[in-house]
Write an enzyme that holds these catalytic residues in place. Structure first.
Site, PDB file in Angstrom:
ATOM      1  N   TYR A   1       5.270  -5.632  17.355  1.00  0.00           N
ATOM      2  CA  TYR A   1       5.365  -4.592  16.313  1.00  0.00           C
ATOM      3  C   TYR A   1       5.954  -3.290  16.884  1.00  0.00           C
ATOM      4  O   TYR A   1       6.842  -2.685  16.289  1.00  0.00           O
ATOM      5  CB  TYR A   1       3.963  -4.347  15.757  1.00  0.00           C
ATOM      6  CG  TYR A   1       3.870  -3.373  14.605  1.00  0.00           C
ATOM      7  CD1 TYR A   1       4.082  -3.800  13.297  1.00  0.00           C
ATOM      8  CD2 TYR A   1       3.534  -2.039  14.810  1.00  0.00           C
ATOM      9  CE1 TYR A   1       3.967  -2.903  12.229  1.00  0.00           C
ATOM     10  CE2 TYR A   1       3.418  -1.143  13.753  1.00  0.00           C
ATOM     11  CZ  TYR A   1       3.632  -1.586  12.463  1.00  0.00           C
ATOM     12  OH  TYR A   1       3.523  -0.703  11.417  1.00  0.00           O
TER      13      TYR A   1
ATOM     14  N   PRO B   1       4.555   6.927  10.268  1.00  0.00           N
ATOM     15  CA  PRO B   1       3.158   7.173   9.898  1.00  0.00           C
ATOM     16  C   PRO B   1       2.212   6.765  11.019  1.00  0.00           C
ATOM     17  O   PRO B   1       2.492   5.838  11.788  1.00  0.00           O
ATOM     18  CB  PRO B   1       2.944   6.255   8.680  1.00  0.00           C
ATOM     19  CG  PRO B   1       4.305   5.812   8.240  1.00  0.00           C
ATOM     20  CD  PRO B   1       5.153   5.832   9.490  1.00  0.00           C
ATOM     21  N   GLY B   2       1.102   7.446  11.074  1.00  0.00           N
ATOM     22  CA  GLY B   2      -0.014   6.990  11.905  1.00  0.00           C
ATOM     23  C   GLY B   2      -0.797   5.978  11.096  1.00  0.00           C
ATOM     24  O   GLY B   2      -0.224   5.247  10.281  1.00  0.00           O
TER      25      GLY B   2
ATOM     26  N   GLY C   1      -1.969  -4.950  21.917  1.00  0.00           N
ATOM     27  CA  GLY C   1      -1.913  -6.024  20.918  1.00  0.00           C
ATOM     28  C   GLY C   1      -0.686  -5.987  20.025  1.00  0.00           C
ATOM     29  O   GLY C   1      -0.566  -6.786  19.106  1.00  0.00           O
TER      30      GLY C   1
ATOM     31  N   GLY D   1       0.812  -1.223   0.000  1.00  0.00           N
ATOM     32  CA  GLY D   1       0.000   0.000   0.000  1.00  0.00           C
ATOM     33  C   GLY D   1       0.843   1.270   0.000  1.00  0.00           C
ATOM     34  O   GLY D   1       0.745   2.102  -0.913  1.00  0.00           O
TER      35      GLY D   1
ATOM     36  N   ILE E   1       5.364  -6.140   8.542  1.00  0.00           N
ATOM     37  CA  ILE E   1       4.149  -6.939   8.792  1.00  0.00           C
ATOM     38  C   ILE E   1       3.635  -6.680  10.216  1.00  0.00           C
ATOM     39  O   ILE E   1       4.373  -6.147  11.061  1.00  0.00           O
ATOM     40  CB  ILE E   1       4.408  -8.462   8.651  1.00  0.00           C
ATOM     41  CG1 ILE E   1       5.505  -8.938   9.635  1.00  0.00           C
ATOM     42  CG2 ILE E   1       4.746  -8.842   7.232  1.00  0.00           C
ATOM     43  CD1 ILE E   1       5.602 -10.454   9.764  1.00  0.00           C
TER      44      ILE E   1
END
Ligand code: CAA
Ligand code: NAP
Length: 248
Positions: free
Chosen positions: A155, A185-186, A151, A14, A93
């Site tokens: 990451y 980035p948000g 969660g 993206g 990811i």
């Protein structure tokens, strides 16, 4: 950046696609690295779509978690294009799960893809940049590497690591004409964010003062700014693009 050679990892995703389009439009020769689980036909289809839109983008297969695969990709690119001037470490990811339920695979996959990849790719490119005394490196981190996220212990840890890497390498290569910066980035409208359930996503949007998700093109324009030749005095910095969701 006319004729500068740019490598964008995760270049067919993206944000990666928008970065490739922006750099290509700005005159760079762009190579998008892809994984696609080895589906080279899918990569060819992406390339053809880009060509129809007017963007000529080369493609190179890689597994960014694998040091040797990165070396092979970079050797192939160098033999075809000569060298790499611009590197955008963008592949990444998520494997979201609360930490008390997280397994070792979910931890390792994320750390290897988001953080080890930066070593695996950059290590094969940096010496050439040093020799030529020119380079622009942008590492894509995340708002959640700054603030943490329910969660996302794996990451957030990987993306926080990107900041330490950027600030260290920036100091080491500053005298060699190489800049190293991070973009955080948000929440940007890409498959990664769209894989979060709509219910949770809608809640997240209420936390963004601008009131919407970001667009990949908005990140791409920031990459273009940081890799511009004339912006050689910006290094070791972190540019946030998050609609005001987290202000440091
Ligand atoms: N804060 C506090 N509690 C929360 C919470 C939060 N943000 N979110 C969920 N909970 C609570 C729930 O209320 C529920 O509590 P009860 O059990 O007391 O009812 C409990 O947690 C549910 O826990 P589960 O583990 O069963 O939840 P789940 O399996 O349904 O979902 C999750 C867990 C997958 C982590 C889910 O919450 C989620 O997807 N969260 C969003 C994570 C996120 O923002 N990811 C970003 C992806 S995009 C990206 O990463 C790009 C980028 O850089 C920005
Ligand atoms: P995306 O569409 O899922 O793209 C991620 C890309 O990473 C894919 O193109 C994928 O390549 C590549 N990739 C994953 N594993 C790989 C591997 N082992 N080897 C090579 N390439 C691999 O997600 P995105 O939203 O554009 O994310 C791009 C970057 O921005 C990521 O680093 C992400 O963490 C970061 N980011 C995203 C957001 C957001 O809101 N979207 C916010 C902050 C930061 P293939 O498709 O070819 O397999």
């Amino acid at each position: 950046m006319k004729n500068r050679i740019a490598l964008v990892t995760g270049g067919m995703g993206g944000i990666g696609t928008a970065i490739c389009q922006h750099l290509s439009q700005s005159g760079a020769v762009v190579i998008a690295s892809y994984n696609r689980n080895g589906d080279h036909d899918a990569a060819k289809t992406w390339q053809n779509e880009q060509q129809q839109l007017g963007y000529l983008v080369a493609a190179s297969y890689v597994d960014v978690t694998n040091f040797d695969s990165c070396e092979k990709m970079i050797k192939d690119i160098e033999s075809e294009f000569g060298h790499i001037d611009i590197l955008v470490n963008n592949a990444g990811i998520t494997r979201d799960v609360q930490f008390h339920k997280m397994n070792l695979t979910q931890w390792k996959d994320v750390l290897q893809t988001n953080l080890d990849s930066i070593f695996n790719v950059t290590r094969h490119i940096i010496n050439g940049m040093i020799e030529r005394r020119y380079g622009r490196i942008v590492n894509i981190s995340s708002i959640n590497g700054q603030k943490g996220q329910f969660g996302q212990a794996n990451y957030a840890a990987s993306k926080a690591g990107v900041h330490g890497f950027t600030k260290s390498l920036a100091q080491e290569v500053a005298r060699r004409g190489i800049t190293v910066n991070t973009i955080s980035p948000g929440y940007i409208e890409t498959p990664m964010v769209m894989s979060v359930t709509k219910e949770i996503r809608d809640k997240i949007i209420t936390q963004i003062p601008i009131g919407r998700l970001g667009k990949p093109e908005e990140v791409a324009r920031a990459v273009g700014f940081l890799v511009a030749e004339e912006n050689g005095f910006i290094t070791g910095s972190n540019l946030t693009i998050n609609g005001g969701q987290y202000l440091t």
